[in-house]
Design an enzyme around this catalytic site. Structure first.
Site, PDB file in Angstrom:
ATOM      1  N   ASP A   1     -33.957 -11.169 -66.036  1.00 48.87           N
ATOM      2  CA  ASP A   1     -34.372 -11.673 -67.343  1.00 48.87           C
ATOM      3  C   ASP A   1     -33.328 -12.567 -68.002  1.00 48.87           C
ATOM      4  O   ASP A   1     -33.635 -13.698 -68.412  1.00 48.87           O
ATOM      5  CB  ASP A   1     -34.798 -10.528 -68.266  1.00 48.87           C
ATOM      6  CG  ASP A   1     -33.709  -9.507 -68.547  1.00 48.87           C
ATOM      7  OD1 ASP A   1     -32.688  -9.473 -67.829  1.00 48.87           O
ATOM      8  OD2 ASP A   1     -33.894  -8.710 -69.489  1.00 48.87           O
TER       9      ASP A   1
ATOM     10  N   TYR B   1     -35.533  -6.842 -55.882  1.00 49.66           N
ATOM     11  CA  TYR B   1     -36.834  -6.354 -56.339  1.00 49.66           C
ATOM     12  C   TYR B   1     -37.945  -7.145 -55.677  1.00 49.66           C
ATOM     13  O   TYR B   1     -37.754  -8.282 -55.235  1.00 49.66           O
ATOM     14  CB  TYR B   1     -36.962  -6.412 -57.864  1.00 49.66           C
ATOM     15  CG  TYR B   1     -37.013  -7.791 -58.484  1.00 49.66           C
ATOM     16  CD1 TYR B   1     -38.235  -8.432 -58.729  1.00 49.66           C
ATOM     17  CD2 TYR B   1     -35.844  -8.448 -58.855  1.00 49.66           C
ATOM     18  CE1 TYR B   1     -38.280  -9.685 -59.320  1.00 49.66           C
ATOM     19  CE2 TYR B   1     -35.879  -9.695 -59.447  1.00 49.66           C
ATOM     20  CZ  TYR B   1     -37.098 -10.309 -59.676  1.00 49.66           C
ATOM     21  OH  TYR B   1     -37.150 -11.554 -60.256  1.00 49.66           O
TER      22      TYR B   1
ATOM     23  N   ARG C   1     -32.049  -1.068 -56.523  1.00 51.15           N
ATOM     24  CA  ARG C   1     -30.904  -1.491 -57.332  1.00 51.15           C
ATOM     25  C   ARG C   1     -29.942  -0.347 -57.641  1.00 51.15           C
ATOM     26  O   ARG C   1     -29.028  -0.524 -58.446  1.00 51.15           O
ATOM     27  CB  ARG C   1     -31.406  -2.105 -58.644  1.00 51.15           C
ATOM     28  CG  ARG C   1     -32.036  -1.098 -59.574  1.00 51.15           C
ATOM     29  CD  ARG C   1     -32.910  -1.641 -60.665  1.00 51.15           C
ATOM     30  NE  ARG C   1     -32.459  -2.797 -61.381  1.00 51.15           N
ATOM     31  CZ  ARG C   1     -33.181  -3.377 -62.361  1.00 51.15           C
ATOM     32  NH1 ARG C   1     -34.354  -2.859 -62.704  1.00 51.15           N
ATOM     33  NH2 ARG C   1     -32.727  -4.430 -62.987  1.00 51.15           N
TER      34      ARG C   1
ATOM     35  N   ARG D   1     -38.517  -1.173 -70.427  1.00 54.78           N
ATOM     36  CA  ARG D   1     -39.355  -0.866 -69.285  1.00 54.78           C
ATOM     37  C   ARG D   1     -39.349   0.645 -69.077  1.00 54.78           C
ATOM     38  O   ARG D   1     -38.327   1.221 -68.679  1.00 54.78           O
ATOM     39  CB  ARG D   1     -38.840  -1.573 -68.024  1.00 54.78           C
ATOM     40  CG  ARG D   1     -38.879  -3.090 -68.112  1.00 54.78           C
ATOM     41  CD  ARG D   1     -40.307  -3.600 -68.123  1.00 54.78           C
ATOM     42  NE  ARG D   1     -40.390  -5.063 -68.217  1.00 54.78           N
ATOM     43  CZ  ARG D   1     -40.531  -5.730 -69.339  1.00 54.78           C
ATOM     44  NH1 ARG D   1     -40.614  -5.081 -70.497  1.00 54.78           N
ATOM     45  NH2 ARG D   1     -40.607  -7.042 -69.343  1.00 54.78           N
TER      46      ARG D   1
ATOM     47  N   ASP E   1     -38.648 -14.439 -71.288  1.00 57.51           N
ATOM     48  CA  ASP E   1     -37.334 -15.026 -71.016  1.00 57.51           C
ATOM     49  C   ASP E   1     -37.299 -16.498 -71.417  1.00 57.51           C
ATOM     50  O   ASP E   1     -36.315 -16.977 -72.007  1.00 57.51           O
ATOM     51  CB  ASP E   1     -36.996 -14.919 -69.527  1.00 57.51           C
ATOM     52  CG  ASP E   1     -37.121 -13.513 -68.982  1.00 57.51           C
ATOM     53  OD1 ASP E   1     -37.045 -12.553 -69.774  1.00 57.51           O
ATOM     54  OD2 ASP E   1     -37.313 -13.376 -67.759  1.00 57.51           O
TER      55      ASP E   1
END
Length: 301
Positions: free
Chosen positions: A34, A89, A105, A169, A261
């Site tokens: 982001d 991802y 991650r 999230r 973003d």
């Protein structure tokens, strides 16, 4: 950081390798994140931008560094961590453009950004005008949040302005909701500009409307609040006034990746360039509209 390397905005967060799948299942390899995405769009708006993070000495780390340089984003504060790996991802989109993610991650190099003694790279950032980070940054650095918040507090006391996008999230913050709220409350209180998405705020705080969200946030510290609300446009709270800025034109959604973003980038660029908040928000809507009409986070040049 020397005066010659002074930045308009420094973006702080995690960049990762990306494997994106189209609705037909066709994969495409790229990099994203982001605050990384926002940094690139800020640089394309003509600002002097840097990106601060840590990546591994691996092909995705190479690609992240190359992408920054190709987009004129300073990588001076991008650390390459020997023996560590860059996070990864996978993203897929359904026919309406909505996304689903899978992450690898847990051992990402970005988690070492604020591990002693590497937090020393924050020294000298008073030379820049604005620092931008997000709730994803909080997740990446959660093992060292005390150091992060202490650094931000010291920089802000020295005159650096701070912008924050909650970008909450739920899957990244399972379990203790009260603790998660306290972490976000601390970050919001440290911020001069807060740029959340209403849907995210409702999930974390239970706000019943975007206006209700603005009313709650107005008591938490930021002087300027922009609540993004998808096709409904956004609400701006500044100088004790609430202003609605609608989306200027509807677009066909291909992929919602980086909608927020890119909005944040155009909005912050507008403010940095002296535009009123309403004009900056319109610029944010226009750029986000372009981005969601294209597959992927970064528009081709």
């Amino acid at each position: 950081m020397t005066q010659a390397e002074r930045l308009d905005i420094l973006c702080l967060g995690e960049a990762m390798g990306e494997i994106a799948f189209s609705p037909a299942g066709v994969p495409q390899v790229a990099v994203g994140g982001d605050t990384f995405n926002t940094a690139i769009y800020l640089a394309r708006a003509g600002l002097r931008v840097g990106f601060a993070s840590a990546v591994g000495e691996d092909p995705f780390g190479d690609l992240i560094q190359r992408s920054l340089r190709e987009n004129d984003v300073s990588d001076r504060l991008l650390r390459r961590v020997p023996g560590a790996v860059t996070g990864l991802y996978a993203i897929s989109n359904d026919a309406s453009g909505e996304r689903s993610f899978s992450y690898w991650r847990e051992t990402s190099a970005a988690r070492q950004c604020f591990a002693a003694p590497s937090q020393m790279w924050m020294e000298g950032l008073g030379e820049t005008s604005l620092l931008y980070f997000s709730g994803i940054s909080l997740f990446a650095f959660q093992a060292d949040l005390d150091r992060l918040f202490a650094s931000l507090s010291a920089l802000r006391a020295a005159g650096l302005k701070i912008a924050f996008d909650g970008n909450f999230r739920p899957r990244l913050w399972p379990g203790d909701k009260a603790r998660t709220q306290e972490i976000f409350r601390t970050a919001i209180a440290l911020s001069d500009i807060y740029l959340p998405t209403y849907e995210d705020e409702a999930l974390l705080w239970g706000d019943r409307s975007a206006a209700n969200c603005c009313a709650r946030l107005s008591e938490m510290g930021p002087k300027t609040i922009i609540v993004k609300d998808g096709a409904n446009g956004c609400l701006i709270w500044a100088q004790d006034q609430l202003i609605t800025v609608p989306v200027p034109a509807q677009v066909s959604v291909v992929d919602t990746t980086a909608a927020g973003d890119s909005f944040n980038a155009a909005f912050l660029a507008g403010l940095q360039q002296g535009q009123p908040a309403t004009e900056a928000a319109l610029a944010g809507h226009r750029l986000a509209g372009q981005v969601i009409g294209y597959r992927g986070a970064i528009l081709p040049v």
